[in-house]
Write an enzyme that holds these catalytic residues in place. Structure first.
Site, short mmCIF file in Angstrom:
data_model
loop_
_atom_site.label_atom_id
_atom_site.label_comp_id
_atom_site.label_asym_id
_atom_site.label_seq_id
_atom_site.Cartn_x
_atom_site.Cartn_y
_atom_site.Cartn_z
N ASP A 187 0.84 -1.20 0.00
CA ASP A 187 0.00 0.00 0.00
C ASP A 187 0.87 1.25 0.00
O ASP A 187 1.70 1.44 0.90
CB ASP A 187 -0.90 0.00 1.24
CG ASP A 187 -1.81 1.20 1.32
OD1 ASP A 187 -3.00 1.08 0.97
OD2 ASP A 187 -1.33 2.28 1.72
N TYR B 267 2.79 10.08 -0.33
CA TYR B 267 3.94 9.57 0.40
C TYR B 267 5.26 9.92 -0.28
O TYR B 267 6.32 9.87 0.36
CB TYR B 267 3.87 8.05 0.56
CG TYR B 267 2.65 7.51 1.24
CD1 TYR B 267 1.79 8.34 1.97
CD2 TYR B 267 2.33 6.16 1.17
CE1 TYR B 267 0.66 7.84 2.59
CE2 TYR B 267 1.21 5.65 1.80
CZ TYR B 267 0.38 6.49 2.50
OH TYR B 267 -0.74 5.99 3.12
N LYS C 44 -3.08 5.74 -4.24
CA LYS C 44 -4.17 6.67 -3.96
C LYS C 44 -4.06 7.93 -4.81
O LYS C 44 -2.96 8.37 -5.13
CB LYS C 44 -4.16 7.03 -2.46
CG LYS C 44 -4.15 5.81 -1.54
CD LYS C 44 -4.00 6.17 -0.09
CE LYS C 44 -3.78 4.93 0.76
NZ LYS C 44 -2.41 4.40 0.67
N HIS D 53 -7.77 9.54 -1.71
CA HIS D 53 -7.05 9.60 -0.44
C HIS D 53 -7.84 10.31 0.67
O HIS D 53 -7.87 9.85 1.81
CB HIS D 53 -5.69 10.28 -0.63
CG HIS D 53 -4.66 9.81 0.34
ND1 HIS D 53 -3.33 9.72 0.04
CD2 HIS D 53 -4.76 9.36 1.62
CE1 HIS D 53 -2.65 9.26 1.08
NE2 HIS D 53 -3.50 9.04 2.05
#
Length: 296
Positions: free
Chosen positions: A48, A53, A82, A116
């Site tokens: 994931d 990120y 996401k 997200h």
């Protein structure tokens, strides 16, 4: 552990998802690359990540490295990413940004694509683009993350595809039962981010006592608690030993009394929620959530 023995959950479109996965939040590209390769080597299937990120390139590199080193095939991996908040709200922008995400991940599709956060005034249009991504085969399933019931109802009213997953904060400290119950009524599966609650309960006497009874670690007990509640759990670590420990949760079962004892630890306190963001109407919130305090 043999990946074929890991429990799976069948999503509302028939796609099967492993119930335990590796998250790479707060990992650099280099860390994510190594963590993903190590995880796949140790039997993980579900990975994931997210554009937010900043490590999708690292994840893609780690997957390629595992393919070369261990003979892992793309079909062996369940890859989740996401849609970034800053890309939301415009159909063409979402599609173009996602194409770049696929390039960074070095794949032609993801197994699960999530929205997200439900950015106010933008999440329905974002979902329309995601439905097209699903139809085009660039995602095998689509879902959302951090949606409360009001926003979920609005999304269901405007969309044509019911989300397969809602990834929310769930751990012994926060259960979000109202969201869990509503989503399950709609056929939406719950996936937990922060299933260990940032480690806050690892020294809790209740958890430690239960762990000792099963000759397990407190972290293993917390992850097992999530599994037995039918939740998909995403735990984050870059350490191989912890990855292995997190995988060793399928050989024991918590009793009903133990489950009830852990249930009783609920404080229903969010680590992060809508009030942190400007897009939810808070003028003092952050523009997006790229700047992440350590306690989020």
């Amino acid at each position: 552990m043999n990946k074929n023995l890991q429990p799976q959950i069948t999503l509302n479109n028939g796609v099967k998802i492993p119930q335990l996965g590796l998250g790479v939040w707060k990992s650099t590209n280099k860390e994510a690359s190594q963590a993903v390769q190590t995880a796949l080597h140790n039997g993980y299937v579900l990975i994931d990540t997210a554009k937010q990120y900043g490590n999708e390139k690292g994840v893609g590199e780690g997957i390629q490295a595992a393919m070369q080193a261990d003979g892992v095939k793309r079909d062996d991996i369940f890859l989740t990413t996401k849609i970034f908040n800053g890309d939301q709200g415009y159909y063409d922008r979402v599609r173009k940004a996602f194409e770049k995400q696929l390039q960074d991940l070095q794949t032609d599709h993801v197994d699960l694509l999530l929205e997200h956060w439900p950015v106010t005034g933008k999440y329905n249009e974002t979902w329309r683009a995601m439905e097209a991504i699903l139809k085009d085969g660039q995602a095998r399933a689509i879902g959302v993350s951090n949606f409360d019931n009001g926003r979920m109802i609005d999304l269901l009213d405007h969309g044509t595809v019911t989300p397969a997953v809602n990834q929310i904060e769930v751990n012994p400290n926060i259960h979000q039962k109202d969201i869990v119950d509503f989503d399950r009524q709609q056929g939406i599966h719950i996936e937990a981010w922060s299933p260990l609650g940032s480690g806050k309960l690892l020294t809790n006497s209740v958890v430690k006592k239960i762990a000792a009874a099963h000759h397990k670690t407190p972290a293993q007990v917390e992850l097992r608690w999530g599994l037995q509640h039918g939740i998909i759990v995403i735990s984050k670590t870059i350490h191989e030993q912890r990855m292995r420990e997190n995988m060793q949760i399928f050989d024991f079962e918590l009793t009903p009394d133990e489950m009830n004892a852990i249930d009783g630890l609920n404080q229903e306190k969010h680590a992060i929620w809508y009030d942190k963001f400007k897009w939810s109407g808070n003028p003092n919130g952050v523009d997006d959530y790229v700047a992440t305090p350590e306690n989020w």
